[in-house]
Design a protein around this motif. Sequence first.
Motif, PDB file in Angstrom:
ATOM      1  N   GLY A  71       0.725  -1.171   0.032  1.00 15.87           N
ATOM      2  CA  GLY A  71       0.147  -0.014  -0.134  1.00 15.87           C
ATOM      3  C   GLY A  71       0.928   1.253   0.296  1.00 15.87           C
ATOM      4  O   GLY A  71       0.451   2.358  -0.692  1.00 15.87           O
ATOM      5  N   ILE A  79      -3.319   5.085  -8.739  1.00 15.18           N
ATOM      6  CA  ILE A  79      -4.876   4.625  -8.550  1.00 15.18           C
ATOM      7  C   ILE A  79      -5.701   4.848  -9.649  1.00 15.18           C
ATOM      8  O   ILE A  79      -6.614   4.355 -10.243  1.00 15.18           O
ATOM      9  CB  ILE A  79      -5.259   4.890  -7.114  1.00 15.18           C
ATOM     10  N   ALA A  86      -7.439  -3.069 -12.443  1.00 14.62           N
ATOM     11  CA  ALA A  86      -7.260  -3.688 -11.144  1.00 14.62           C
ATOM     12  C   ALA A  86      -8.749  -4.372 -10.882  1.00 14.62           C
ATOM     13  O   ALA A  86      -8.779  -5.477 -10.097  1.00 14.62           O
ATOM     14  CB  ALA A  86      -6.777  -2.780 -10.166  1.00 14.62           C
ATOM     15  N   SER A  90      -9.435  -8.352 -10.506  1.00 17.30           N
ATOM     16  CA  SER A  90      -9.894  -9.045  -9.208  1.00 17.30           C
ATOM     17  C   SER A  90     -10.965  -9.789  -9.352  1.00 17.30           C
ATOM     18  O   SER A  90     -11.307 -10.916  -8.714  1.00 17.30           O
ATOM     19  CB  SER A  90     -10.257  -8.032  -8.073  1.00 17.30           C
ATOM     20  N   GLN A 151       1.765  -1.961  -9.151  1.00 21.99           N
ATOM     21  CA  GLN A 151       0.765  -1.581  -8.343  1.00 21.99           C
ATOM     22  C   GLN A 151      -0.737  -2.014  -8.818  1.00 21.99           C
ATOM     23  O   GLN A 151      -1.454  -2.487  -8.089  1.00 21.99           O
ATOM     24  CB  GLN A 151       0.623   0.031  -8.291  1.00 21.99           C
ATOM     25  N   VAL A 155      -3.157  -4.573  -6.265  1.00 19.09           N
ATOM     26  CA  VAL A 155      -4.432  -4.332  -5.900  1.00 19.09           C
ATOM     27  C   VAL A 155      -5.616  -5.224  -6.593  1.00 19.09           C
ATOM     28  O   VAL A 155      -6.400  -5.752  -5.618  1.00 19.09           O
ATOM     29  CB  VAL A 155      -5.006  -2.837  -6.441  1.00 19.09           C
ATOM     30  N   SER A 158      -5.099  -8.510  -4.346  1.00 16.93           N
ATOM     31  CA  SER A 158      -5.599  -8.383  -2.812  1.00 16.93           C
ATOM     32  C   SER A 158      -7.011  -8.421  -2.909  1.00 16.93           C
ATOM     33  O   SER A 158      -7.764  -9.162  -1.677  1.00 16.93           O
ATOM     34  CB  SER A 158      -5.429  -6.904  -2.149  1.00 16.93           C
ATOM     35  N   LEU A 251      -6.990  -6.702   2.116  1.00 15.01           N
ATOM     36  CA  LEU A 251      -7.078  -5.447   1.184  1.00 15.01           C
ATOM     37  C   LEU A 251      -7.335  -4.096   2.048  1.00 15.01           C
ATOM     38  O   LEU A 251      -6.678  -3.069   1.565  1.00 15.01           O
ATOM     39  CB  LEU A 251      -8.527  -5.536   0.507  1.00 15.01           C
ATOM     40  N   ILE A 255      -4.993  -0.787   1.538  1.00 16.72           N
ATOM     41  CA  ILE A 255      -5.571   0.523   1.364  1.00 16.72           C
ATOM     42  C   ILE A 255      -5.098   1.552   2.565  1.00 16.72           C
ATOM     43  O   ILE A 255      -4.861   2.674   2.231  1.00 16.72           O
ATOM     44  CB  ILE A 255      -7.232   0.431   1.410  1.00 16.72           C
TER      45      ILE A 255
END
Length: 409
Positions: A71, A79, A86, A90, A151, A155, A158, A251, A255
């Motif tokens: 993070g 982001i 991302a 997931s 990155q 994300v 996770s 997660l 964050i």
Amino acid sequence: MIIVLSLLIIGILANYSGLIAEKLKLPSLIGMMIVGMLIGPSYLNLVPQGTLEISSTIKDVALVTVLFIGGLGISLDQIKQIGRPAVLLSVVPATLEGFVIAFLSMKFLGFTFIQGAILGFIIAAVSPAVLIPSMISLIDRKVGQDKAIPQMLLVGASADDTIAITLFTTFLGVYLQNQKGESISIVSQLISIPISIFASILVAFLLFKISEFALRKVKNDYIKVVVVFIISLMMRYAEKTTHTQYLNSLLAVMIYGFFIRNYMKESAQFILDKMNNIWKYGKLYLFSFVGMAINPTLVGEYIYVGLFMLTISLSFRSVGVLLALTGTNLNLKERIFCVIAYLPKATVQSAKSSIPLQMGVAGGEIMQAIAILSVLVTAPLGAIGIKLTSDKLLNRKEDKYFDEVMKYS
């Protein structure tokens, strides 16, 4: 004293096995996992029972550490850049792979669809223990930073576990309720997935605002490190003790680290340095204990059908990764790297593989065997693949935003 001594010996063995693996041009975690398997219950059985009983807690501490570091490596600009892919990473690869295994299980193992889905969503989760340290290493070396690829994978991975574990729990619940003649709402279970992700972000934000207010009054940077680390561990402890499906602590920890990196810039570098020091030791125990949880002897007669099913399911998983990256500015080499990085499985499979058998699910021993096989195949495949291809497939570029942030530490 026996536990303390055993932990010291495990740390030394893991350290040297990692160094040997690196001499052989392999990722150090491969050596650590192998030594864990050798000294663990599956083979030499040299680890005291008391040490095995606390291994889950030690793995959690190490996972929290590496996710918090992850993070701290994500900027606000990144982001915005990686948001959509991302989210798709997931959802799409894990869902696609899980259902493919469900259908393959019906064909080759004689399972019902529900049994196959239980197995499918044990296997479908990517391993944070393997992927996340590898991505943090790339961030440290400024590899893939021009498009924030590490990155994005951090994300995605996770949240990937949230999808896989929720669907595993859902289909396991459906099976058990059917055995009792009761019914379960799959829709309500699926709704819990976005709720869990939103709740995890909200918890991380609220804890950050509380800790930010308190830490701005603290002058000692070491105290700041202790406070943020304790808060991170508390999130993991809360999920483990309440068994709630509405909080993904891993997660949330990531964050939380993201908020600190972007909104407590004056302390971020110092916190990052100290967390890296913790991780130097944490990784020794994370990977060696993951190795201890792997029992290759269970694979037995299912090795060939398992390998066949995994080959097909990983192919569909790879298609899922490519679909998730549709519309991004990644070139072909970078997309291939993302496919490789999303292969490894270890943590979830080691933890969940025995649950169907323990819960009395028909075919539970087959599920355990194939789940363990998935770890034996994909953990080294993914880890070695990431190490060998990262510098060849990704660009090396300075993260100017991060460098600017850290000048003020």
